[in-house]
Write a protein that holds these residues in place. Structure first.
Motif, PDB file in Angstrom:
ATOM      1  N   UNK A   1      56.875  41.595   8.539  1.00  0.00           N
ATOM      2  CA  UNK A   1      56.839  40.240   9.088  1.00  0.00           C
ATOM      3  C   UNK A   1      55.480  40.046   9.759  1.00  0.00           C
ATOM      4  N   UNK A   2      55.102  38.795   9.963  1.00  0.00           N
ATOM      5  CA  UNK A   2      53.839  38.505  10.644  1.00  0.00           C
ATOM      6  C   UNK A   2      53.879  39.070  12.062  1.00  0.00           C
ATOM      7  N   UNK A   3      55.024  38.938  12.728  1.00  0.00           N
ATOM      8  CA  UNK A   3      55.161  39.452  14.095  1.00  0.00           C
ATOM      9  C   UNK A   3      54.956  40.966  14.131  1.00  0.00           C
ATOM     10  N   UNK A   4      55.593  41.678  13.214  1.00  0.00           N
ATOM     11  CA  UNK A   4      55.458  43.139  13.185  1.00  0.00           C
ATOM     12  C   UNK A   4      54.019  43.531  12.866  1.00  0.00           C
ATOM     13  N   UNK A   5      53.391  42.817  11.950  1.00  0.00           N
ATOM     14  CA  UNK A   5      51.984  43.090  11.619  1.00  0.00           C
ATOM     15  C   UNK A   5      51.103  42.968  12.855  1.00  0.00           C
ATOM     16  N   UNK A   6      51.321  41.918  13.631  1.00  0.00           N
ATOM     17  CA  UNK A   6      50.541  41.714  14.856  1.00  0.00           C
ATOM     18  C   UNK A   6      50.780  42.858  15.843  1.00  0.00           C
ATOM     19  N   UNK A   7      52.031  43.302  15.956  1.00  0.00           N
ATOM     20  CA  UNK A   7      52.351  44.391  16.878  1.00  0.00           C
ATOM     21  C   UNK A   7      51.666  45.692  16.450  1.00  0.00           C
ATOM     22  N   UNK A   8      51.672  45.978  15.157  1.00  0.00           N
ATOM     23  CA  UNK A   8      51.036  47.198  14.658  1.00  0.00           C
ATOM     24  C   UNK A   8      49.533  47.148  14.905  1.00  0.00           C
ATOM     25  N   UNK A   9      48.912  46.014  14.609  1.00  0.00           N
ATOM     26  CA  UNK A   9      47.467  45.874  14.811  1.00  0.00           C
ATOM     27  C   UNK A   9      47.123  46.021  16.284  1.00  0.00           C
ATOM     28  N   UNK A  10      47.893  45.392  17.166  1.00  0.00           N
ATOM     29  CA  UNK A  10      47.636  45.521  18.604  1.00  0.00           C
ATOM     30  C   UNK A  10      47.755  46.977  19.046  1.00  0.00           C
ATOM     31  N   UNK A  11      48.757  47.677  18.554  1.00  0.00           N
ATOM     32  CA  UNK A  11      48.952  49.076  18.928  1.00  0.00           C
ATOM     33  C   UNK A  11      47.761  49.926  18.515  1.00  0.00           C
ATOM     34  N   UNK A  12      47.360  49.799  17.264  1.00  0.00           N
ATOM     35  CA  UNK A  12      46.267  50.644  16.782  1.00  0.00           C
ATOM     36  C   UNK A  12      44.919  50.229  17.335  1.00  0.00           C
ATOM     37  N   UNK A  13      44.756  48.984  17.704  1.00  0.00           N
ATOM     38  CA  UNK A  13      43.520  48.561  18.359  1.00  0.00           C
ATOM     39  C   UNK A  13      43.424  49.217  19.726  1.00  0.00           C
ATOM     40  N   UNK A  14      44.548  49.388  20.404  1.00  0.00           N
ATOM     41  CA  UNK A  14      44.555  50.048  21.706  1.00  0.00           C
ATOM     42  C   UNK A  14      44.269  51.535  21.565  1.00  0.00           C
ATOM     43  N   UNK A  15      44.668  52.135  20.458  1.00  0.00           N
ATOM     44  CA  UNK A  15      44.438  53.555  20.222  1.00  0.00           C
ATOM     45  C   UNK A  15      42.961  53.825  19.955  1.00  0.00           C
ATOM     46  N   UNK A  16      42.263  52.872  19.386  1.00  0.00           N
ATOM     47  CA  UNK A  16      40.861  53.032  19.032  1.00  0.00           C
ATOM     48  C   UNK A  16      39.987  52.155  19.927  1.00  0.00           C
ATOM     49  N   UNK A  17      39.629  52.663  21.110  1.00  0.00           N
ATOM     50  CA  UNK A  17      38.883  51.827  22.061  1.00  0.00           C
ATOM     51  C   UNK A  17      37.527  51.351  21.541  1.00  0.00           C
ATOM     52  N   UNK A  18      36.910  52.110  20.648  1.00  0.00           N
ATOM     53  CA  UNK A  18      35.607  51.692  20.119  1.00  0.00           C
ATOM     54  C   UNK A  18      35.686  50.369  19.380  1.00  0.00           C
TER      55      UNK A  18
END
Length: 56
Positions: free
Chosen positions: A18-35
């Protein structure tokens, strides 16, 4: 995929999410990769905004 300028909706369709789940996954992995987090989160916010605009 977001860095390749795919829309949030396109990512969701390609991944079978879903679009919502996609956004959640992207937010999570963006937080994991601070660069890359600032750039990815900016793109995600833009993609969310565009996605909401197309619903109206």
């Amino acid at each position: 995929m977001l860095n390749a300028d795919l829309s949030l909706r396109q990512i969701a369709v390609l991944m079978g999410w879903s679009v919502r789940y996609s956004a959640q996954v992207i937010e999570h992995y963006a937080q994991v990769s601070p660069d890359e987090s600032d750039a990815v989160l900016r793109k995600l916010n833009r993609a969310k905004s565009l996605s909401q605009d197309t619903k109206m």
